[in-house]
Enzyme design. Structure first.
Site, PDB file in Angstrom:
ATOM      1  N   ASN A  37       0.839  -1.204   0.000  1.00  0.00           N
ATOM      2  CA  ASN A  37       0.000   0.000   0.000  1.00  0.00           C
ATOM      3  C   ASN A  37       0.873   1.253   0.000  1.00  0.00           C
ATOM      4  O   ASN A  37       0.570   2.255   0.637  1.00  0.00           O
ATOM      5  CB  ASN A  37      -0.930   0.006   1.221  1.00  0.00           C
ATOM      6  CG  ASN A  37      -2.035   1.041   1.091  1.00  0.00           C
ATOM      7  OD1 ASN A  37      -2.497   1.343  -0.008  1.00  0.00           O
ATOM      8  ND2 ASN A  37      -2.462   1.597   2.208  1.00  0.00           N
ATOM      9  N   ASP A  60       7.916  -9.028   2.990  1.00  0.00           N
ATOM     10  CA  ASP A  60       6.625  -9.301   3.623  1.00  0.00           C
ATOM     11  C   ASP A  60       6.923  -9.877   5.002  1.00  0.00           C
ATOM     12  O   ASP A  60       7.462 -10.977   5.125  1.00  0.00           O
ATOM     13  CB  ASP A  60       5.826 -10.300   2.778  1.00  0.00           C
ATOM     14  CG  ASP A  60       4.436 -10.556   3.321  1.00  0.00           C
ATOM     15  OD1 ASP A  60       4.178 -10.222   4.502  1.00  0.00           O
ATOM     16  OD2 ASP A  60       3.603 -11.115   2.581  1.00  0.00           O
ATOM     17  N   ALA A  84       4.018  -1.267   9.956  1.00  0.00           N
ATOM     18  CA  ALA A  84       3.501  -2.179   8.928  1.00  0.00           C
ATOM     19  C   ALA A  84       2.185  -2.824   9.363  1.00  0.00           C
ATOM     20  O   ALA A  84       2.142  -3.579  10.325  1.00  0.00           O
ATOM     21  CB  ALA A  84       4.545  -3.249   8.620  1.00  0.00           C
ATOM     22  N   SER A 127      -3.644   2.952  17.892  1.00  0.00           N
ATOM     23  CA  SER A 127      -4.774   3.718  17.372  1.00  0.00           C
ATOM     24  C   SER A 127      -5.779   4.015  18.475  1.00  0.00           C
ATOM     25  O   SER A 127      -5.956   3.223  19.414  1.00  0.00           O
ATOM     26  CB  SER A 127      -5.451   2.909  16.264  1.00  0.00           C
ATOM     27  OG  SER A 127      -6.714   3.450  15.929  1.00  0.00           O
ATOM     28  N   TYR A 152      -9.726  -4.209  12.165  1.00  0.00           N
ATOM     29  CA  TYR A 152      -8.527  -3.364  12.202  1.00  0.00           C
ATOM     30  C   TYR A 152      -8.261  -2.880  13.625  1.00  0.00           C
ATOM     31  O   TYR A 152      -7.162  -3.033  14.169  1.00  0.00           O
ATOM     32  CB  TYR A 152      -8.684  -2.162  11.264  1.00  0.00           C
ATOM     33  CG  TYR A 152      -7.729  -1.038  11.596  1.00  0.00           C
ATOM     34  CD1 TYR A 152      -6.382  -1.144  11.279  1.00  0.00           C
ATOM     35  CD2 TYR A 152      -8.183   0.104  12.264  1.00  0.00           C
ATOM     36  CE1 TYR A 152      -5.497  -0.120  11.620  1.00  0.00           C
ATOM     37  CE2 TYR A 152      -7.306   1.125  12.596  1.00  0.00           C
ATOM     38  CZ  TYR A 152      -5.966   1.011  12.274  1.00  0.00           C
ATOM     39  OH  TYR A 152      -5.104   2.010  12.620  1.00  0.00           O
ATOM     40  N   LYS A 156      -5.161  -3.817  16.743  1.00  0.00           N
ATOM     41  CA  LYS A 156      -4.371  -2.883  17.556  1.00  0.00           C
ATOM     42  C   LYS A 156      -4.515  -3.212  19.044  1.00  0.00           C
ATOM     43  O   LYS A 156      -3.543  -3.169  19.804  1.00  0.00           O
ATOM     44  CB  LYS A 156      -4.796  -1.436  17.291  1.00  0.00           C
ATOM     45  CG  LYS A 156      -4.541  -0.957  15.863  1.00  0.00           C
ATOM     46  CD  LYS A 156      -3.070  -0.955  15.512  1.00  0.00           C
ATOM     47  CE  LYS A 156      -2.800  -0.354  14.149  1.00  0.00           C
ATOM     48  NZ  LYS A 156      -1.376  -0.403  13.772  1.00  0.00           N
ATOM     49  N   ASN A 182      -6.558  10.939  14.248  1.00  0.00           N
ATOM     50  CA  ASN A 182      -6.739  10.910  12.786  1.00  0.00           C
ATOM     51  C   ASN A 182      -5.675  11.733  12.075  1.00  0.00           C
ATOM     52  O   ASN A 182      -5.816  12.955  11.952  1.00  0.00           O
ATOM     53  CB  ASN A 182      -8.140  11.423  12.423  1.00  0.00           C
ATOM     54  CG  ASN A 182      -9.211  10.421  12.785  1.00  0.00           C
ATOM     55  OD1 ASN A 182      -9.418  10.143  13.963  1.00  0.00           O
ATOM     56  ND2 ASN A 182      -9.868   9.866  11.790  1.00  0.00           N
ATOM     57  N   ARG A 298     -21.282   4.034   7.966  1.00  0.00           N
ATOM     58  CA  ARG A 298     -20.316   3.008   7.583  1.00  0.00           C
ATOM     59  C   ARG A 298     -20.075   2.083   8.777  1.00  0.00           C
ATOM     60  O   ARG A 298     -19.929   2.552   9.903  1.00  0.00           O
ATOM     61  CB  ARG A 298     -19.006   3.693   7.164  1.00  0.00           C
ATOM     62  CG  ARG A 298     -17.931   2.778   6.659  1.00  0.00           C
ATOM     63  CD  ARG A 298     -16.773   3.583   6.092  1.00  0.00           C
ATOM     64  NE  ARG A 298     -16.206   4.511   7.091  1.00  0.00           N
ATOM     65  CZ  ARG A 298     -15.189   5.309   6.851  1.00  0.00           C
ATOM     66  NH1 ARG A 298     -14.631   5.335   5.649  1.00  0.00           N
ATOM     67  NH2 ARG A 298     -14.722   6.112   7.793  1.00  0.00           N
TER      68      ARG A 298
END
Length: 343
Positions: A37, A60, A84, A127, A152, A156, A182, A298
């Site tokens: 990404n 990877d 990563a 996060s 996701y 974390k 953010n 969402r």
């Protein structure tokens, strides 16, 4: 000799800005990235900005044996900053196994490889999602972590629990977990910024891509949240402020100034802005009226997240300096430069 720092995901958005800050602070940097990404062009842009081209390894981290081999080649490193990870909230809800596999295998292999090679300092890219839907605002580090809505976010939370268990079993290992809110904005050179693959999951690149005509319209996910204008409120922080915090955290570990073997800090501005606030600010900064549409909520989004940053100020001597308009302006300059073909 310069202290060597390994930065996983160092070609990514936050990683690349942190690499620049590390180089500017006289660190030697080794970037490990699988480029899933991100782009290898970022290395040239880092070189253009700093005059230094960092060591780069395309890898990877889910491959344990290759990860171990690379770390053995850089066992003189003093610390690892681990960025990563896959990071799209919406995608993680639809494809949770991808997120658990990528984010946790890469973490476990990184930790194993660095411990094997005596690299005992670790900065984790965490996060604010670990707080779930907070009961109290602003969020302090004393807020209990909760099961996040997205895979996701849960990776974390699980990662922080892995770090707790590791530190309890290893007297020589130290870590700092930085829980950011953010990140937006771009380097003042306009040479690096956020460049997501496909349709952006984050608000700022979605706004700028809509403004340059790459997207037909901006989708605003929900206007029925319990907030003043009905849209979700977030704490937006400039990526350069964030990068600076990582360098301060590395220095804290290397100077052995941490008060516990695992420390956790919120990184934000302490101010919340709604989606419509950000749109309005962008329109003011750019002079462009955005085409946007209110659509359904969402999955995985929470109504409000904004930080108390008192602990980071007290212990790290760090605070965010950039205003919302400055953040937005730098994002816009990056987007225009990118689409004008000047990169």
């Amino acid at each position: 000799m310069k202290n060597k720092i390994i930065v996983t995901g160092g070609c990514g958005y936050i990683g690349s800005h942190t690499v620049i800050e590390l180089i500017d602070n006289n660190f030697e940097v080794v970037i490990i990235d699988d480029l899933s990404n991100s782009s290898k062009k970022t290395l040239d842009r880092i070189h253009q900005i700093t005059g230094v081209k960092p060591i780069f390894v395309e890898l990877d981290l889910k491959d344990a044996s290759k990860t171990s081999m690379v770390f053995s080649e850089h066992k003189d490193a003093k610390a690892v900053i681990h960025f990563a990870a896959s990071k799209a909230v919406g995608e993680s809800v639809k494809n949770p196994l991808k997120y658990y596999k990528n984010n946790l295998y890469s973490l476990l292999n990184t930790l194993s490889a660095q411990i094997e090679n005596g690299i005992n300092n670790f900065i984790f890219s965490s996060s604010a999602t670990v707080y779930g839907t907070p009961e109290v605002l602003p969020i302090t580090e004393e807020n209990k972590t909760q099961r996040p809505f997205s895979a996701y976010g849960n990776t974390k939370k699980i990662a922080e629990e892995i770090l707790e268990d590791l530190i309890n079993s290893n007297d020589s290992f130290s870590a700092i977990s930085l829980r950011y809110f953010n990140p937006i904005g771009a380097h003042e050179s306009g040479l690096i910024g956020e460049l997501p693959s496909g349709i952006p999951n984050n608000l700022m690149p979605y706004i700028t891509q809509t403004a340059v005509g790459l997207r037909e319209k901006l989708m605003v996910y929900g206007n029925d949240y319990p907030t003043p204008d009905g849209t979700p409120i977030r704490d937006y922080i400039h990526v350069l402020d964030l990068a600076n915090a990582h360098v301060i955290a590395v220095k804290r570990l290397l100077l052995q100034k941490q008060e516990t073997a695992l420390e956790t800090f919120n990184l934000g501005t302490g101010k919340g802005f709604s989606v419509l606030d950000v749109i309005k600010s962008f329109e003011e900064v750019s002079g462009i009226n955005l085409n946007y549409e209110i659509v359904e909520r969402r999955p995985g989004d929470v109504p409000q997240l904004f930080a108390s940053t008192d602990l980071a100020k007290l212990k790290l001597g760090w605070s965010a300096n950039k205003t919302l308009n400055e953040m937005i302006s730098s994002s816009w300059q990056w987007e225009k430069k990118l689409r004008d073909g000047n990169l």
